[in-house]
Scaffold this motif. Structure first.
Motif, PDB file in Angstrom:
ATOM      1  N   TYR A   1       0.842  -1.198   0.000  1.00 15.45           N
ATOM      2  CA  TYR A   1       0.000   0.000   0.000  1.00 15.45           C
ATOM      3  C   TYR A   1       0.876   1.245   0.000  1.00 15.45           C
ATOM      4  O   TYR A   1       2.011   1.221   0.463  1.00 15.45           O
ATOM      5  N   ASN A   2       0.306   2.352  -0.464  1.00 15.38           N
ATOM      6  CA  ASN A   2       0.896   3.667  -0.238  1.00 15.38           C
ATOM      7  C   ASN A   2       0.460   4.113   1.153  1.00 15.38           C
ATOM      8  O   ASN A   2      -0.601   3.696   1.651  1.00 15.38           O
TER       9      ASN A   2
ATOM     10  N   SER B   1      -0.833   6.866   2.113  1.00 15.56           N
ATOM     11  CA  SER B   1      -2.138   7.548   2.092  1.00 15.56           C
ATOM     12  C   SER B   1      -3.309   6.560   2.060  1.00 15.56           C
ATOM     13  O   SER B   1      -4.431   6.920   2.413  1.00 15.56           O
ATOM     14  N   GLU B   2      -3.064   5.327   1.658  1.00 15.17           N
ATOM     15  CA  GLU B   2      -4.116   4.302   1.617  1.00 15.17           C
ATOM     16  C   GLU B   2      -4.362   3.656   2.977  1.00 15.17           C
ATOM     17  O   GLU B   2      -5.325   2.905   3.136  1.00 15.17           O
TER      18      GLU B   2
ATOM     19  N   THR C   1      -5.933   3.773   6.075  1.00 17.31           N
ATOM     20  CA  THR C   1      -7.030   4.520   6.681  1.00 17.31           C
ATOM     21  C   THR C   1      -7.597   3.739   7.861  1.00 17.31           C
ATOM     22  O   THR C   1      -7.189   2.604   8.124  1.00 17.31           O
TER      23      THR C   1
ATOM     24  N   GLY D   1       8.963   2.936   1.706  1.00 16.81           N
ATOM     25  CA  GLY D   1       9.193   4.357   1.861  1.00 16.81           C
ATOM     26  C   GLY D   1      10.556   4.636   2.453  1.00 16.81           C
ATOM     27  O   GLY D   1      11.370   3.732   2.655  1.00 16.81           O
TER      28      GLY D   1
ATOM     29  N   LYS E   1       8.051   7.647   5.371  1.00 14.41           N
ATOM     30  CA  LYS E   1       7.367   8.560   4.456  1.00 14.41           C
ATOM     31  C   LYS E   1       7.547   8.066   3.028  1.00 14.41           C
ATOM     32  O   LYS E   1       8.531   7.426   2.681  1.00 14.41           O
ATOM     33  N   ASP E   2       6.518   8.347   2.241  1.00 19.46           N
ATOM     34  CA  ASP E   2       6.592   8.142   0.795  1.00 19.46           C
ATOM     35  C   ASP E   2       5.989   9.374   0.133  1.00 19.46           C
ATOM     36  O   ASP E   2       5.690  10.362   0.811  1.00 19.46           O
ATOM     37  N   GLU E   3       5.800   9.328  -1.169  1.00 19.99           N
ATOM     38  CA  GLU E   3       5.283  10.504  -1.873  1.00 19.99           C
ATOM     39  C   GLU E   3       3.852  10.852  -1.477  1.00 19.99           C
ATOM     40  O   GLU E   3       3.393  11.961  -1.721  1.00 19.99           O
ATOM     41  N   SER E   4       3.157   9.936  -0.798  1.00 25.97           N
ATOM     42  CA  SER E   4       1.759  10.195  -0.449  1.00 25.97           C
ATOM     43  C   SER E   4       1.546  10.608   1.003  1.00 25.97           C
ATOM     44  O   SER E   4       0.455  10.988   1.377  1.00 25.97           O
ATOM     45  N   GLY E   5       2.571  10.494   1.854  1.00 23.91           N
ATOM     46  CA  GLY E   5       2.396  10.888   3.247  1.00 23.91           C
ATOM     47  C   GLY E   5       3.413  10.282   4.183  1.00 23.91           C
ATOM     48  O   GLY E   5       4.432   9.736   3.760  1.00 23.91           O
ATOM     49  N   LYS E   6       3.101  10.388   5.487  1.00 25.33           N
ATOM     50  CA  LYS E   6       3.960   9.868   6.550  1.00 25.33           C
ATOM     51  C   LYS E   6       3.118   9.052   7.513  1.00 25.33           C
ATOM     52  O   LYS E   6       1.935   9.325   7.678  1.00 25.33           O
TER      53      LYS E   6
END
Length: 180
Positions: A85-86, A88-89, A91, A103, A121-126
């Motif tokens: 998963y990224n 940001s996914e 949830t 990440g 962290k990755d490009e979509s969040g931490k």
């Protein structure tokens, strides 16, 4: 079981770095024991303290080794059966799901136990993750890593307890490996 198996100066230094509270307790207790022995002029006092000093050394070391063994046993199962998963996914709906995140290791926090908290962290969040074992020696801050674990609740105000509905997802990390 032999506690000394695999015990070297390098292992002791690594353990001291990854368990700062245990190391501080050991240093404080040793200094206090030496001071009390000098003040009392009674060498038996220090001899009585030796089991405590050994316990403050060997128990955290053994717990750390047990956690590393647990992580090593579970990690292959997670690698084979976990979806990537990224960040940001991740949830609230993913609580209790096994996840793989790729990440950058952004932050490492060592607290009271041998189990560090990391921020990935990755490009979509931490996201924060509590690992069950110390970070492998070959992984440094800034490395790209794969984190395997389970999504859990992290309450805003108190961490593991708090006001209902005031939480965000975090990861209980089973293992961390370098991403190639």
């Amino acid at each position: 079981m032999n506690i000394r198996a695999g015990l070297s100066f390098k292992n002791i230094l690594y353990h001291a770095k990854t368990t700062p509270s245990a190391t501080a307790s050991l240093i404080i207790w040793t200094i206090f024991s030496v001071w009390a022995t000098i003040q009392s002029n009674n060498p038996w006092l220090f001899i009585v303290c030796i089991p405590f000093i050994l316990g403050l050394t060997l128990i955290p070391l053994k717990v750390s080794k047990m956690n590393r063994s647990l992580s090593d046993d579970l990690l292959p199962q997670y690698i084979d059966s976990t979806k990537e998963y990224n960040i940001s996914e991740i949830t609230k709906e993913k609580v209790n799901e096994k996840v793989k995140l790729v990440g950058t290791l952004d932050k490492v926090i060592y607290g009271i136990s041998t189990k560090p908290t990391i921020r990935l962290k990755d490009e979509s969040g931490k996201i924060y993750a509590n690992l069950i074992a110390p970070i492998p020696e070959d992984i440094k801050k800034g490395d790209t890593v794969e984190l395997y674990g389970v999504v859990a609740k992290h309450y805003y105000l108190f961490g593991f307890i708090g006001i209902p509905k005031m939480w965000k997802p975090k990861i209980y990390g089973i293992g961390l490996i370098k991403h190639y």
